[in-house]
Design a protein around this motif. Structure first.
Motif, short mmCIF file in Angstrom:
data_model
loop_
_atom_site.label_atom_id
_atom_site.label_comp_id
_atom_site.label_asym_id
_atom_site.label_seq_id
_atom_site.Cartn_x
_atom_site.Cartn_y
_atom_site.Cartn_z
N PRO A 9 38.62 47.31 33.99
CA PRO A 9 38.10 47.26 35.30
C PRO A 9 36.84 47.66 35.25
CG PRO A 9 40.49 48.03 35.41
CD PRO A 9 39.85 48.29 33.94
N GLN A 10 35.92 47.05 36.16
CA GLN A 10 34.57 47.40 36.43
C GLN A 10 34.62 48.80 36.71
OE1 GLN A 10 32.43 44.37 38.38
NE2 GLN A 10 32.20 43.24 36.46
N ALA A 11 35.49 49.31 37.64
CA ALA A 11 35.31 50.67 38.34
C ALA A 11 35.44 51.67 37.29
CB ALA A 11 36.50 50.90 39.49
N ASP A 12 36.61 51.44 36.21
CA ASP A 12 36.52 52.14 35.11
C ASP A 12 35.42 52.43 34.36
OD1 ASP A 12 39.26 52.76 36.16
OD2 ASP A 12 40.31 51.50 34.51
N LEU A 49 29.00 51.63 40.34
CA LEU A 49 29.79 50.25 40.26
C LEU A 49 28.87 49.13 40.33
CD1 LEU A 49 32.54 48.75 39.84
CD2 LEU A 49 32.91 49.14 42.32
N GLY A 50 28.11 49.05 41.32
CA GLY A 50 26.86 48.12 41.56
C GLY A 50 26.22 47.86 40.48
N THR A 51 25.64 48.96 39.51
CA THR A 51 25.00 48.73 38.24
C THR A 51 25.96 48.14 37.41
OG1 THR A 51 23.91 50.94 38.80
CG2 THR A 51 23.76 49.88 36.46
N VAL A 52 26.91 48.29 36.96
CA VAL A 52 27.99 47.47 36.12
C VAL A 52 28.00 45.96 36.78
CG1 VAL A 52 30.48 47.33 35.48
CG2 VAL A 52 29.42 49.64 35.89
N LYS A 53 28.30 45.88 37.72
CA LYS A 53 28.33 44.43 38.20
C LYS A 53 26.94 43.78 37.91
CE LYS A 53 31.65 45.47 41.90
NZ LYS A 53 32.72 44.36 41.91
#
Length: 193
Positions: free
Chosen positions: A159-162, A171-175
């Motif tokens: 999951p993106q949060a992980d 999290l925004g950077t991951v997205k």
């Protein structure tokens, strides 16, 4: 092959088939341990998406891996890839568990593989292998930060949060990295690599 603890290292289909062969022919416990480390978290995620609870997922992963150990000699690389074979065993274990408990299979479990040919032709396997190879090559053209989040998101099924916690970024950077990477991959693949 570096499966142990290296989340970015995704084994090729040939490497996975080699592990299965070592398990089937030699009862190779190290090969099984490598397969277990790679698939256990992915299977847990897969089974969780099918509606199984956390404890039930862990039990089903153990049951699946035990079945893989016991049935390794029945694996036929001409009929299916290692991942397809393993996920089918996990899916069936989940369905069997629900039936034993009188819950029945979920709609998702019953329809999960309806669109795929359970016995793909040699041509279909070659096309799939070629596509996977093209994606792997395209990944090498991405900036490292983008390639890492793509590997963790799609190959690792994290999951993106992980991913944000693991990498220590928002999290925004991951997205954003996923979005940018997918756009670049799409363009690269459309341009014929």
């Amino acid at each position: 092959m570096t499966l142990a603890g290296d989340r970015a290292a995704i084994p090729s289909p040939d490497e996975l088939a080699e592990l299965m062969t070592r398990i089937a022919v030699h009862g190779d416990k190290q090969a099984f341990a490598a397969l277990f480390r790679f698939y256990a978290p992915r299977l847990k995620s897969f089974l969780g998406k099918q509606g199984h609870g956390d404890n039930e997922c862990e039990d089903l992963v153990q049951e699946t891996m035990l079945n893989i150990w016991r049935r390794a000699s029945s694996f036929d690389p001409l009929k299916a890839g290692v991942s397809t074979w393993i996920y089918t065993i996990a899916r069936n274990a989940g369905i069997d568990r629900r039936r034993r408990e009188g819950r029945g299979a979920s709609w998702r479990e019953l329809t999960e593989y309806d669109d795929t040919d359970p016995d793909p032709s040699v041509e279909q396997r070659m096309i799939a292998s070629e596509s996977e190879s093209r994606v792997r090559v395209a990944l090498t053209g991405l900036p490292v930060e983008q390639a890492d989040v793509i590997r963790m998101t799609f190959y690792g099924e994290d999951p993106q949060a992980d991913i944000a916690r693991t990498l220590g970024i928002p999290l925004g950077t991951v997205k954003s990295r996923v979005r940018l990477a997918l756009a670049r991959l799409r363009k690269t693949m459309d341009d014929g690599l």
